[in-house]
Design a protein around this motif. Structure first.
Motif, PDB file in Angstrom:
ATOM      1  N   HIS A  55      37.793  36.535  45.397  1.00  0.00           N
ATOM      2  CA  HIS A  55      38.863  37.444  44.979  1.00  0.00           C
ATOM      3  C   HIS A  55      39.910  37.399  46.088  1.00  0.00           C
ATOM      4  CE1 HIS A  55      35.553  39.441  42.481  1.00  0.00           C
ATOM      5  NE2 HIS A  55      36.333  38.731  41.673  1.00  0.00           N
TER       6      HIS A  55
ATOM      7  N   GLU B 209      40.684  39.886  49.057  1.00  0.00           N
ATOM      8  CA  GLU B 209      39.535  40.326  49.859  1.00  0.00           C
ATOM      9  C   GLU B 209      39.415  39.453  51.106  1.00  0.00           C
ATOM     10  OE1 GLU B 209      36.100  40.473  47.290  1.00  0.00           O
ATOM     11  OE2 GLU B 209      37.129  41.725  45.815  1.00  0.00           O
TER      12      GLU B 209
ATOM     13  N   ARG C 204      43.554  39.518  43.197  1.00  0.00           N
ATOM     14  CA  ARG C 204      42.145  39.283  42.871  1.00  0.00           C
ATOM     15  C   ARG C 204      41.955  37.956  42.137  1.00  0.00           C
ATOM     16  NH1 ARG C 204      37.462  42.354  41.916  1.00  0.00           N
ATOM     17  NH2 ARG C 204      36.208  41.680  40.150  1.00  0.00           N
TER      18      ARG C 204
ATOM     19  N   HIS D 169      32.239  39.784  49.741  1.00  0.00           N
ATOM     20  CA  HIS D 169      33.263  40.479  48.955  1.00  0.00           C
ATOM     21  C   HIS D 169      33.682  41.761  49.659  1.00  0.00           C
ATOM     22  CE1 HIS D 169      33.200  38.520  44.858  1.00  0.00           C
ATOM     23  NE2 HIS D 169      32.165  37.944  45.419  1.00  0.00           N
ATOM     24  N   THR D 170      34.734  42.394  49.109  1.00  0.00           N
ATOM     25  CA  THR D 170      35.033  43.788  49.406  1.00  0.00           C
ATOM     26  C   THR D 170      35.238  44.495  48.081  1.00  0.00           C
ATOM     27  OG1 THR D 170      37.410  43.347  49.609  1.00  0.00           O
ATOM     28  CG2 THR D 170      36.119  43.304  51.643  1.00  0.00           C
TER      29      THR D 170
END
Ligand SMILES: [Zn+2]
Length: 350
Positions: A52, A55, A94, A143-144
Motif C-alpha cells: 500500500h 505506508e 494506497r 503494513h500500517t
C-alpha cells in the motif's frame, strides 16, 4: 540466490531490481530488491514493504534491517522488497494508479478464477508471488493501518481441506503462532472465516502464502503516511527476533513491552461500532484503550456541535484504531477493535 538483477552468493549482499511490467511511454516498473545471503545455510525469509503506497514505514524498517544484518553472521537468506507498489508510493496512495486497484487483493487467484484477462496489477502480483513462493520458508509483509493506530500483528487463519490435512494445517499454525509471537507486537487474529472471504483477504499476500503452506503474518506498524519512529524501531527488532526464532542469527534483539496490551488472551479483529446517523464524530477513546460492552466511545454531533446521539461499543475489547476523518454517514465504522476470539485459528477451506 538471484531475484531480478540482485544476485548474491553465500556470504554476499546484492541490490538490484525486479522488473514487473513495461510502462506506456517507455521504461519499466521495477521493484527494488536486496538479497542478504548468509555465509551459513538456513531458511529463506522474505520481508516486503509498502504494497500500500501510503505506508512508508515498511520501507524504512526494511532499510534498517538490511543495515543491521551481517551476512557473515547469518544462516540462510533474507530477501527484501522495500517498495512493493512503486506507483502508489510515488503518489502516497494506497492503490496503484494503473487502474486504481488494491494490489494486496490479487495474490493466489487461480488462473481459472476469471474468464477475463487479468489487469496489469494482478499480472505484477503474480510475477512477484512466483518469486516469493518458489523460495520462501517464511514471509513478513509489513503494513500500517489508519493514522491513529496502536501497533499490532494480524495473525492469519490457516485453511485445511483440499490438499492439506488438519494435522498439516496444525503444524503450519503452530509455526506461524511462534513466529508472530517472536515479532513481539500484540497478536490479533484475522476476522472470522466468512468476513475473510467477504473482504477478499484470502487474496492478500499473507492469505495466499498461508494457503500455500508458507508461515506468514501481517504486522500493522502504527499509522499510515508518516513513519512512527518508535514503532519502526520495534519492528526492526521484531524482524530480527523472527530470524532468531528461525535460528538464522545467534542473539535475540530487544523486546518491546511498551506496545503490549494488558490482556494476553486470544484476540481477533472486529470492526465496530457503527454510526447510526450521519454527522460529525467526536471520539471519547483513543487507540490502545480497553473498553467494555456498553461504554460510550463517541458522540455524533450536528454541524453546530449539538449532540445528535452517542455511540456505545457492543463488545469488550481494545481500540486498535480510530477511523480517519470526522464526517460520518449512517452505518460508517468508527473503530478497528481487538475483541476476544472464540473462533479456531484453523478453518475449513472450500
Ligand atoms: Zn496495508
Amino acid at each position: 540466490m538471484k531475484v531480478g538483477t540482485a544476485e548474491a552468493d553465500p556470504g554476499e549482499t546484492a541490490t538490484g531490481y525486479r522488473t514487473v511490467t513495461d510502462l506506456p511511454v517507455g521504461g519499466s516498473e521495477r521493484l527494488p530488491v536486496t538479497v542478504l545471503n548468509g555465509s551459513d545455510t538456513g531458511p529463506t525469509v522474505w520481508v516486503t514493504g509498502t504494497i500500500h503506497g501510503d505506508e512508508p514505514t515498511g520501507t524504512e524498517v526494511i532499510h534498517d534491517v538490511t543495515d543491521r544484518v551481517d551476512v557473515d553472521e547469518l544462516a540462510g537468506t533474507v530477501v527484501c522488497l522495500p517498495v512493493m507498489n512503486p506507483a502508489g508510493f510515488r503518489t502516497a496512495s494506497r492503490t496503484s494508479y494503473y487502474h486504481g486497484d488494491d494490489p494486496n487483493r490479487y495474490f493466489g487467484r487461480a488462473a481459472a478464477d476469471s474468464a477475463a484477462r487479468p489487469r496489469v496489477q494482478q499480472v505484477i502480483c503474480e510475477r512477484v508471488y512466483d518469486d516469493i513462493s518458489a523460495t520462501a520458508d517464511a514471509l513478513m509483509p509489513l503494513h500500517t493501518s489508519w493514522v491513529a493506530t496502536h501497533p499490532y500483528t494480524i495473525q492469519p487463519r490457516v485453511p485445511y481441506g483440499g490438499n492439506r490435512s488438519v494435522s498439516d494445517a496444525a503444524v503450519l499454525r503452530d509455526r506461524l503462532v511462534e513466529l508472530a509471537e517472536a515479532f513481539g507486537l500484540p497478536v490479533v487474529n484475522q476476522f472470522p472465516p466468512s468476513e475473510i472471504e467477504a473482504g477478499n483477504l484470502q487474496h492478500s499476500l499473507t492469505g495466499a502464502a498461508v494457503a500455500d503452506g508458507i508461515p506468514a503474518f501481517t504486522p500493522e506498524l502504527g499509522g499510515r503516511l508518516v513513519v512512527e519512529r518508535d514503532v519502526a524501531a520495534a519492528a526492526v527488532d521484531g524482524v530480527w527476533n523472527v530470524l532468531h526464532a528461525l535460528e538464522m542469527v545467534d542473539r535475540p534483539a530487544d523486546r518491546h513491552p511498551e506496545f503490549a496490551l494488558d490482556d494476553d488472551g486470544r484476540l481477533r479483529r472486529f470492526d465496530g461500532p457503527h454510526a447510526d446517523v450521519a454527522g460529525i464524530v467526536r471520539y471519547r477513546v483513543a487507540e490502545g484503550e480497553f473498553v467494555e460492552a456498553g461504554d460510550v466511545v463517541a458522540d455524533v454531533v450536528d454541524p453546530h456541535g449539538a449532540v445528535k446521539t452517542d455511540v456505545a461499543v457492543e463488545r469488550d475489547g481494545y481500540v486498535l484504531s480510530r477511523r480517519e476523518g470526522a464526517a460520518v454517514y449512517e452505518n460508517d465504522v468508527l473503530l478497528d477493535m481487538a475483541v476476544p476470539d472464540d473462533t479456531p485459528l484453523l478453518m475449513e477451506s472450500e
